[in-house]
Write an enzyme that holds these catalytic residues in place. Structure first.
Site, PDB file in Angstrom:
ATOM      1  N   ARG A 311       0.743  -1.345  -0.300  1.00  0.00           N
ATOM      2  CA  ARG A 311       0.167  -0.106  -0.353  1.00  0.00           C
ATOM      3  C   ARG A 311       0.820   0.749   0.270  1.00  0.00           C
ATOM      4  O   ARG A 311       0.195   1.999  -0.633  1.00  0.00           O
ATOM      5  CB  ARG A 311      -0.795   0.025   0.838  1.00  0.00           C
ATOM      6  CG  ARG A 311      -1.710   0.930   1.468  1.00  0.00           C
ATOM      7  CD  ARG A 311      -3.383   0.986   2.326  1.00  0.00           C
ATOM      8  NE  ARG A 311      -4.205  -0.316   1.566  1.00  0.00           N
ATOM      9  CZ  ARG A 311      -5.047  -0.095   0.545  1.00  0.00           C
ATOM     10  NH1 ARG A 311      -5.903   1.422   1.500  1.00  0.00           N
ATOM     11  NH2 ARG A 311      -6.164  -0.780   0.989  1.00  0.00           N
ATOM     12  N   GLU A 715      -9.791   6.372   7.060  1.00  0.00           N
ATOM     13  CA  GLU A 715      -8.206   6.462   7.201  1.00  0.00           C
ATOM     14  C   GLU A 715      -7.514   7.393   6.135  1.00  0.00           C
ATOM     15  O   GLU A 715      -6.571   8.412   6.626  1.00  0.00           O
ATOM     16  CB  GLU A 715      -7.411   5.468   5.970  1.00  0.00           C
ATOM     17  CG  GLU A 715      -8.066   3.934   6.631  1.00  0.00           C
ATOM     18  CD  GLU A 715      -6.766   2.629   6.526  1.00  0.00           C
ATOM     19  OE1 GLU A 715      -6.415   2.097   6.696  1.00  0.00           O
ATOM     20  OE2 GLU A 715      -8.115   2.493   5.180  1.00  0.00           O
TER      21      GLU A 715
END
Length: 781
Positions: A311, A715
């Site tokens: 990620r 997030e």
């Protein structure tokens, strides 16, 4: 009236403020005869356990049993993927790693018993930094690679080039509720647990592995968590396994709860990173080529460090088009706690790298950083360096333009220049940074959700789903979705605790995808129930089933004269006609795919966008800073619950601010965590909240193909705080620097002070800071 989209309070808000809300450890009183567990911990970061005598612990009054590898009936490992986390290690791999456990009638007796255990160790050399791991070739995984174009050829041909490195610190989760689990044997010989876990199904799996049982013999329930932030996605499993093993051996309930000091010492953190990069760019500040290598400090086991690195690599671009890029990632193995998931899951570290590079480019060319950032934005039709189309790329420019106007950025930039000219020892800075964050699990198979919705004969409803509530408001949103889907008032909907025997094989509440997955599954179950009830209501109302609407707690036929029947009457009629009043819902995210072998695919369902402007003031004598004003414009799609989303944006920004400016993890030369509690590890408090804090949602931003057009908001807001770090760099530059401002993260007062000193004198601030920190830490320890 539509329930979804209304700004309603958190479903447990009253319980939170009154203390009525229960958490895992509050349930201990329900288990008479519960035993308390305490670990026997190794005093080394790396050592071989040569001898272990548990006998003396049993001589302590109140001690009932001890746990060691000999007590494990199944697999003695709790590693989530690689199975590299022995429950009772023979080789110690981080300081204070538990090698055995003591069970007693009281916590004090367990602690005293553990202190009496005789253990002998042969100490080995430990790897404690990323640089040491690189030098010794100590890696869990890597290199992982993503590439586009030909950075190797484009770099030498660029009009301008720069190279550098960036050290990025980790972060302690510091959830209010520490790790906790209670296990007991049920009447059928199975094992049940209350666990503070973001992933009940995985906790179930790990406990079943350890006990050598089928998963059907293990039930895990999570009522709610007092925070998690990723720290309980996989790391709750170990403590649940100890509790379950203790219950299995003693046939009594067992409680494991880590006090704050042990939670700090034994659990993983956000991954520290080291980035080394070289960038080529033109005279306008446009990036032509980027070659970057990321190294993460994963600690002693793999945990989730592999997908965290992926990620980070995915988000190296943030909101910027990189025509030629070569990115590599290495997961370093060190003798520290096993670092784990944390809000953003590697994305923040990757995004910080490109923002750091762009600021360096801007100052090299003597251009405003905001101009350089805007010139590099993705445009419609662009794809990422891993091949995914950046859908709605124009939203980046829209957010930017609107926020520049509403924050009065240009006017404030001029006012700051005036302030700085009149103050020799205090300077202000301002920065605007964007966010583009991919939404979905990077592991494709996790992108699924399930639910079980039950309607009772009185018209009341129970909703079960696979997500867990950790304070983020998931249950509030699910309740609104269910109420809207069934046409009922909120008080008719009850959200049940998450249990593996109600909804099996669930995904973790993580990746900002919990509402997308579980909300869609609940809506699917509700659609099935409405489809069954509509014909019943149609017969009662004398109209076709497709003319029936369920609204405001009733079945009705819209028209000049509205006819309606209470929902409960329709339900009772359906029951008498033997129509099932429960349904299972399911959802899987479409179109997700990624091939790590070639580094190409579509790993995300969509992107969440945002932008933030932060203005700061720093003190030239101390390096301390104040956040004066924050202006945020964020893309939440069509918000299901605006009050919840606003809280997530505000909280995410403040947590990101802590990571980037305050929270510093330091280990000593023996591998002990030196910043091991609230007295030495500073998290944001009221004094760090901006004096002016403006939050707005992007309007007309509904996302097609997602539950009610909403977007994930867990997030992405954390990365908005990168604007604060960049504002601090802007203020440092006002002390007289010409050229690049180097500033490792977090931007603590010490680092800021040395960067100011560098700005005034041209010295290397990082070397001075590293020497001062090393000296201070050695003296303190």
């Amino acid at each position: 009236m539509r329930t979804a989209g209304q700004a309603i309070p958190h479903e447990s808000a009253r319980g939170h403020v009154t203390g009525e809300a229960l958490y895992t450890d509050d349930l201990v009183a329900r288990f008479p005869g519960v035993l308390h567990a305490w670990p026997v911990m190794a005093p080394h970061a790396h050592a071989i356990l040569e001898e272990l005598d548990l006998g003396p612990a049993l001589e302590e009054p109140g001690v009932v049993a001890t746990l060691s590898s000999a007590d494990v009936p199944g697999e003695g490992d709790t590693g989530p993927s690689r199975h590299d986390e022995p429950l009772f290690p023979s080789e110690v791999l981080f300081h204070r790693q538990p090698v055995a456990w003591v069970l007693a009638e009281s916590l004090e007796a367990a602690q005293h018993g553990a202190a009496r255990v005789a253990a002998r160790y042969r100490e080995l050399s430990a790897i404690l930094t990323i640089e040491e791991a690189i030098a010794r070739g100590s890696f869990h995984a890597g290199p992982h690679r993503l590439a586009r174009g030909n950075a190797g050829e484009a770099l030498p041909g660029s009009p301008h080039r720069l190279s550098g490195e960036l050290h990025i610190g980790g972060q302690e989760h510091f959830y209010l509720e520490t790790q906790c689990a209670i296990a007991w044997l049920d009447e059928s010989g199975g094992v049940s647990l209350h666990s503070s876990t973001q992933h009940p199904s995985e906790t179930q799996d790990v406990v079943a592995r350890v006990l050598g049982l089928p998963r059907s013999h293990v039930t895990v329930e999570c009522l709610r968590m007092g925070g998690a932030f990723g720290g309980k996605e996989v790391q709750a499993n170990h403590w649940a396994a100890i509790a379950a093993l203790g219950a299995w051996k003693t046939r009594r309930p067992v409680r494991v709860r880590l006090p704050r000091v042990l939670d700090f010492a034994l659990t993983g953190k956000r991954h520290p990173f080291l980035a080394r990069f070289e960038a080529g760019f033109d005279g306008e500040g446009r990036v032509l080529a980027l070659d970057v290598t990321l190294y993460s400090d994963a600690g002693w086991s793999l945990d989730l460090s592999d997908p965290v690195m992926w990620r980070a690599l995915f988000h190296l671009d943030n909101a910027y088009y990189l025509p030629n890029v070569a990115a590599a990632g290495y997961v370093c193995r060190t003798h520290k706690t096993s670092q784990t998931a944390f809000r953003g899951f590697g994305g923040p570290q990757g995004m910080l790298v490109i923002e750091d590079v762009l600021d360096r480019i801007a100052r090299t060319l003597a251009l405003p950083p905001e101009v350089v950032r805007e010139r590099n934005f993705y445009r419609e039709g662009h794809t990422t360096h891993y091949g995914q189309l950046v859908k709605d790329a124009s939203r980046i420019q829209t957010l930017w333009t609107q926020l520049m106007a509403t924050s009065r950025f240009a006017r404030r930039r001029a006012a700051i220049a005036g302030f700085n000219a009149g103050h020799a020892h205090a300077k202000r800075g301002i920065a605007i940074t964007p966010v583009k964050f991919g939404i979905s699990f990077t592991a494709t198979f996790f992108n699924q959700g399930a639910a079980l919705v039950l309607i009772y004969r009185d018209g009341s409803v129970q909703v079960n789903h696979g997500g867990t509530e950790m304070g983020q408001g998931l249950h509030t949103k699910i309740r609104q979705i269910a109420a809207d889907s069934l046409g009922l008032p909120l008080d008719a909907i009850r959200i049940m605790p998450t249990r593996t025997d109600k909804v099996p094989n669930t995904s973790a509440s993580a990746a900002s995808a919990s509402t997308d997955l579980n909300g869609a599954a609940v809506a699917d179950a509700c659609r099935q129930l409405v489809a069954r009830l509509a014909p019943v209501a149609g017969l009662m109302l004398g109209c076709p089933a497709d003319a029936v609407r369920f609204e405001n707690g009733a079945a009705l036929v819209p028209g000049a004269q509205v006819q309606h029947i209470p929902f409960a009457e329709v339900v009772e009629a359906a029951y008498r006609q033997r129509i099932p009043l429960f349904a299972q819902g399911y959802y899987r995210t479409p179109g997700i795919l990624f091939d790590p072998a070639v580094g190409q695919g579509r790993p995300f369902h969509y992107y969440a966008y945002g932008a933030a402007v932060t203005e700061v003031e720093i003190d030239g004598f101390t390096g301390d800073h104040r956040v004066l004003q924050v202006d945020i414009l964020h893309d939440v799609g069509d918000s299901v619950s605006p009050l919840i989303d606003r809280g997530q944006i505000e909280g995410g920004y403040i947590q990101g601010l802590g990571w980037l400016t305050l929270e510093e993890l330091l280990w000593d030369a023996q591998g002990r965590l030196a910043t091991a509690g609230a007295s030495t590890y500073k998290i944001p408090s009221w004094s760090e909240v901006p004096e002016v804090f403006n939050v707005a949602f992007l309007e007309h931003a509904a996302e097609p193909g997602v539950i009610l057009g909403s977007k994930a908001v867990g997030e992405p807001p954390l990365m908005l705080a990168i604007s604060a770090r960049e504002a601090i760099r802007d203020a440092i530059a006002a002390f007289g620097a010409v050229g690049v401002i180097t500033l490792d993260s977090p931007a603590t007062p010490e680092r800021v002070y040395w960067a100011i000193d560098s700005a005034r004198s041209g010295a290397d601030s990082r070397c001075e800071l590293d020497r001062s920190l090393s000296s201070a830490l050695s003296h303190e320890v």
